[in-house]
Design an enzyme around this catalytic site. Structure first.
Site, short mmCIF file in Angstrom:
data_model
loop_
_atom_site.label_atom_id
_atom_site.label_comp_id
_atom_site.label_asym_id
_atom_site.label_seq_id
_atom_site.Cartn_x
_atom_site.Cartn_y
_atom_site.Cartn_z
N GLY A 97 0.77 -1.25 0.00
CA GLY A 97 0.00 0.00 0.00
C GLY A 97 0.79 1.29 0.00
O GLY A 97 0.27 2.34 0.39
N ILE A 157 -6.98 -9.35 -11.73
CA ILE A 157 -7.43 -8.77 -13.00
C ILE A 157 -8.95 -8.61 -12.95
O ILE A 157 -9.67 -9.58 -12.68
CB ILE A 157 -6.99 -9.65 -14.18
CG1 ILE A 157 -5.46 -9.71 -14.23
CG2 ILE A 157 -7.55 -9.10 -15.50
CD1 ILE A 157 -4.91 -10.72 -15.21
N LEU A 158 -9.40 -7.38 -13.17
CA LEU A 158 -10.85 -7.12 -13.13
C LEU A 158 -11.51 -7.67 -14.39
O LEU A 158 -10.99 -7.51 -15.50
CB LEU A 158 -11.10 -5.62 -13.00
CG LEU A 158 -10.63 -5.00 -11.67
CD1 LEU A 158 -10.71 -3.47 -11.73
CD2 LEU A 158 -11.45 -5.52 -10.49
N ASN A 190 -4.80 2.90 -13.21
CA ASN A 190 -3.85 1.96 -12.61
C ASN A 190 -2.45 2.53 -12.69
O ASN A 190 -2.14 3.31 -13.57
CB ASN A 190 -3.91 0.62 -13.38
CG ASN A 190 -3.01 -0.44 -12.76
OD1 ASN A 190 -2.87 -0.51 -11.54
ND2 ASN A 190 -2.38 -1.25 -13.60
N HIS A 204 1.42 1.16 -13.09
CA HIS A 204 2.10 -0.07 -13.49
C HIS A 204 3.62 0.17 -13.53
O HIS A 204 4.07 1.19 -14.05
CB HIS A 204 1.59 -0.52 -14.87
CG HIS A 204 2.17 -1.82 -15.31
ND1 HIS A 204 1.76 -3.02 -14.77
CD2 HIS A 204 3.15 -2.12 -16.20
CE1 HIS A 204 2.46 -4.01 -15.32
NE2 HIS A 204 3.30 -3.48 -16.20
N SER A 227 4.10 3.75 -15.41
CA SER A 227 3.02 4.31 -16.24
C SER A 227 1.73 4.42 -15.43
O SER A 227 1.36 3.49 -14.71
CB SER A 227 2.72 3.40 -17.44
OG SER A 227 3.89 3.06 -18.14
N ASP A 237 -3.37 -4.24 -18.79
CA ASP A 237 -2.38 -3.15 -18.88
C ASP A 237 -2.33 -2.51 -20.26
O ASP A 237 -1.25 -2.13 -20.75
CB ASP A 237 -0.97 -3.68 -18.48
CG ASP A 237 -0.94 -4.17 -17.04
OD1 ASP A 237 -1.67 -3.62 -16.20
OD2 ASP A 237 -0.18 -5.12 -16.75
C1 GAR Z 1 3.77 -1.30 -7.28
O1 GAR Z 1 5.07 -1.38 -7.83
C2 GAR Z 1 2.74 -1.31 -8.39
O2 GAR Z 1 3.11 -0.62 -9.52
C3 GAR Z 1 2.67 -2.79 -8.67
O3 GAR Z 1 2.72 -3.40 -7.41
C4 GAR Z 1 3.45 -2.57 -6.51
C5 GAR Z 1 2.58 -2.29 -5.31
O4 GAR Z 1 3.24 -1.54 -4.34
N1 GAR Z 1 1.46 -3.10 -9.37
C6 GAR Z 1 1.39 -4.04 -10.31
O5 GAR Z 1 2.33 -4.72 -10.64
C7 GAR Z 1 0.02 -4.21 -10.91
N2 GAR Z 1 0.07 -5.05 -12.03
P1 GAR Z 1 2.44 -0.80 -3.19
O6 GAR Z 1 1.46 -1.82 -2.62
O7 GAR Z 1 3.50 -0.42 -2.20
O8 GAR Z 1 1.73 0.38 -3.79
#
Ligand code: GAR
Length: 192
Positions: free
Chosen positions: A18, A95-96, A110, A112, A139, A148
């Site tokens: 988070g 994935i929604l 989102n 990514h 992104s 994505d």
């Molecule tokens: C982040 O790097 C985000 O971009 C990635 O997961 C991590 C979550 O970190 N998301 C994906 O790969 C989605 N496909 P966080 O929980 O500390 O925000």
């Protein structure tokens, strides 16, 4: 009063740590913020990130994930109840379905950890290093029915150094994510 009326009601979906949520909450509390975070949902009741919502007294729920349909139906009900205008995915690792996207019918954003359209899906840093890319990055994009693949709103890149490994790259890209997610949301909302 006018500014308040203009704020968008946002829900954030997370799965774990988070840290992106933390930065979104910080922005939402700032002067002149364009968003109010009304709801945080996780597909994992133990997601550490839910603590950020708790600390800020934001309504939050961690559902035990049984299956996509049950989870998504619960979410759709809550998104309606809380009159959510925009949904932000922040480290949400499910994935929604197209059914969910159609039913929600509001924008979904989102963050990514790659320079899309490169490296959709998982293990983005590993793949960038393996391909000996010169740049990595993050992104902010709209979510559509293809993984994505929605319209890119904002990207930022950094140079990959010889000494970088997946861990160091992840750390650097995450820092960028924290900056551009907020910027991307502002860019999107001010161009609506
Ligand atoms: C982040 O790097 C985000 O971009 C990635 O997961 C991590 C979550 O970190 N998301 C994906 O790969 C989605 N496909 P966080 O929980 O500390 O925000």
């Amino acid at each position: 009063m006018e500014k308040f009326l203009g704020k968008k009601n946002v829900a954030v979906f997370i799965s774990g740590r988070g840290s992106n949520l933390k930065f979104l909450i910080k922005y939402s509390k700032s002067k002149n913020s364009l968003i109010n975070i009304a709801l945080v949902i996780s597909n994992n009741p133990n997601a550490k990130g839910l603590e950020y919502a708790n600390k800020s007294k934001i309504k939050n729920i961690g559902y035990k994930y049984i299956n996509k349909k049950i989870f998504e139906n619960k979410c759709l009900k809550l998104l309606k109840k809380y009159k959510i205008d925009v949904l932000c995915l922040a480290g949400f690792m499910k994935i929604l379905s197209s059914n969910f996207i159609k039913n929600f019918s509001k924008p979904i954003l989102n963050i990514h950890p790659s320079l899309l359209p490169k490296y959709k899906g998982l293990n983005t840093h590993y793949r960038a290093l393996k391909n000996k890319d010169k740049f990595a990055g993050a992104s902010v994009h709209l979510v559509n029915e293809k993984l994505d693949s929605g319209r890119i709103i904002l990207q930022k890149k950094i140079r990959i150094l010889k000494k970088d490994n997946t861990k160091s790259l992840e750390k650097k890209v995450l820092k960028i994510e924290h900056q551009i997610y907020v910027k991307g949301i502002i860019k999107y909302l001010t161009n609506l």
